[in-house]
Every structure is written in structure tokens, then in C-alpha cells.
Write an enzyme that holds these catalytic residues in place. Structure first.
Site, short mmCIF file in Angstrom:
data_model
loop_
_atom_site.label_atom_id
_atom_site.label_comp_id
_atom_site.label_asym_id
_atom_site.label_seq_id
_atom_site.Cartn_x
_atom_site.Cartn_y
_atom_site.Cartn_z
N HIS A 84 8.16 -10.61 -8.66
CA HIS A 84 8.12 -9.58 -7.45
C HIS A 84 8.29 -10.53 -6.25
CE1 HIS A 84 3.86 -11.18 -8.04
NE2 HIS A 84 4.01 -11.81 -7.00
P1 TYD Z 1 -0.10 -9.41 -11.94
O1 TYD Z 1 0.38 -9.01 -10.41
O2 TYD Z 1 0.50 -8.87 -12.94
O3 TYD Z 1 0.11 -11.16 -11.83
P2 TYD Z 1 1.53 -11.85 -11.99
O4 TYD Z 1 2.03 -11.62 -10.55
O5 TYD Z 1 1.14 -13.42 -12.26
O6 TYD Z 1 2.36 -11.27 -12.90
O7 TYD Z 1 -1.60 -9.43 -11.84
C1 TYD Z 1 -2.41 -9.44 -13.21
C2 TYD Z 1 -3.53 -8.64 -12.93
O8 TYD Z 1 -4.50 -9.02 -11.95
C3 TYD Z 1 -3.30 -7.08 -12.24
O9 TYD Z 1 -4.08 -6.19 -12.92
C4 TYD Z 1 -3.73 -7.09 -10.99
C5 TYD Z 1 -4.79 -8.20 -10.85
N1 TYD Z 1 -4.77 -9.09 -9.63
C6 TYD Z 1 -6.05 -8.74 -8.83
O10 TYD Z 1 -6.81 -7.90 -9.04
N2 TYD Z 1 -6.21 -9.61 -7.52
C7 TYD Z 1 -5.29 -10.50 -7.27
O11 TYD Z 1 -5.18 -11.04 -6.22
C8 TYD Z 1 -4.06 -10.63 -7.96
C9 TYD Z 1 -2.89 -11.57 -7.77
C10 TYD Z 1 -3.91 -9.83 -9.17
#
Ligand code: TYD
Length: 135
Positions: free
Chosen positions: A49
Site C-alpha cells: 500500500h
Molecule cells: P495491515 O494494514 O494489514 O498491515 P500491513 O500494512 O503490514 O499489511 O494491518 C493489520 C491489522 O492491524 C489490520 O486489521 C489493521 C490493524 N492496524 C491498526 O489497527 N492500527 C495500525 O496502526 C496498523 C498499522 C494496523
């Protein structure tokens, strides 16, 4: 494409090492959020992303991992292997984290709270976003 990797000041003595990070001094933004990834499986790629408006610094405080950065025109791979190294990532970068060592802890300092609306999770949308920005 410029990759900004900081080498933070290390305070070492006979007891061991210490790194201290202050906003606007060592970190170029207000730190509003801290999160970290650990126990990441070795074959997992995360991220995929960009953000509309978010700055981040990634620090692999234990173990190692790789980060692929893509600004829409160029791609670069950065290895994070030392706890005193910080990779700055601006909003307009598509990022992918992978090759996590078993013991890797990837710490992220972010300039804003978690807002799902700030994410660009579709690669074509990201390309469109980065083209519009550079016009
Ligand atoms: P995700 O965006 O899938 O992580 P990556 O970018 O590493 O693939 O995030 C995983 C989960 O954590 C998703 O359910 C959202 C949650 N999350 C939060 O609640 N707060 C945050 O600051 C982040 C980065 C993720």
C-alpha cells in the site's frame, strides 16, 4: 529515487547500547503512532500500500527484513539489519516488507493516527495518485 536511511546516534558504553529518538530532532515529524510487527512468517510479504498523507520511519530493532519501495517510476530494495538504522518513507511510496528473519521486530514510527481512509491499497490507484502529484 532517493532512499533516506538514517543512522541514529548510538550511545554505547561497557553496559551495552542505547538509541534515543526525539521528534523533530532525530525524527523529522511529530510521532503520533508507534506500532511493530513480530513473529512474521519468513515467506510473508506485508504492506502492499501507499498513503495519501503519512510519513513513517521503519526500524528493524531486532533481526532483519527487506523493504521494497516503489515511487511509481522506480523501485528500490532496502535491507534493514541494524537497530540503529531508520528508513524514512514518505506518503507517496508503495511499500512491501518481506524476508523477515525469524527474530525480526519491525518498529514503525508514524506521523499520524491510523486512518483506513488514508491508505491506497490498489496499485493502479497509487500510480494514478503519484502521476497527479508529479504534474
Ligand atoms: P495491515 O494494514 O494489514 O498491515 P500491513 O500494512 O503490514 O499489511 O494491518 C493489520 C491489522 O492491524 C489490520 O486489521 C489493521 C490493524 N492496524 C491498526 O489497527 N492500527 C495500525 O496502526 C496498523 C498499522 C494496523
Amino acid at each position: 529515487m532517493q532512499v533516506i536511511k538514517y543512522a541514529f546516534q548510538q550511545h554505547g558504553d561497557e553496559r551495552g547500547m542505547l538509541v534515543a529518538l526525539e521528534e523533530f530532532k532525530d525524527i523529522p515529524f511529530e510521532i503520533k503512532r508507534v506500532y511493530f510487527m513480530y513473529e512474521t512468517k519468513s515467506d510473508i510479504h506485508r504492506g502492499f500500500h501507499a498513503h495519501k498523507n503519512l510519513e513513517q520511519i521503519l526500524i528493524c530493532i531486532h533481526g532483519s527484513c527487506k523493504v521494497r519501495l516503489d515511487n511509481g517510476l522506480e523501485k528500490k530494495v532496502v535491507s534493514l539489519e541494524k537497530p540503529y538504522e531508520g528508513l524514512y518513507i514518505s506518503n507517496d511510496m508503495w511499500r512491501e516488507m518481506y524476508d523477515f528473519s525469524e527474530d525480526a521486530v519491525l518498529l514503525v514510527l508514524a506521523s499520524d493516527f491510523y486512518h483506513e481512509e488514508d491508505y491506497i491499497r490498489d496499485y493502479d490507484e497509487f500510480i494514478e495518485f503519484s502521476r497527479k502529484k508529479s504534474r
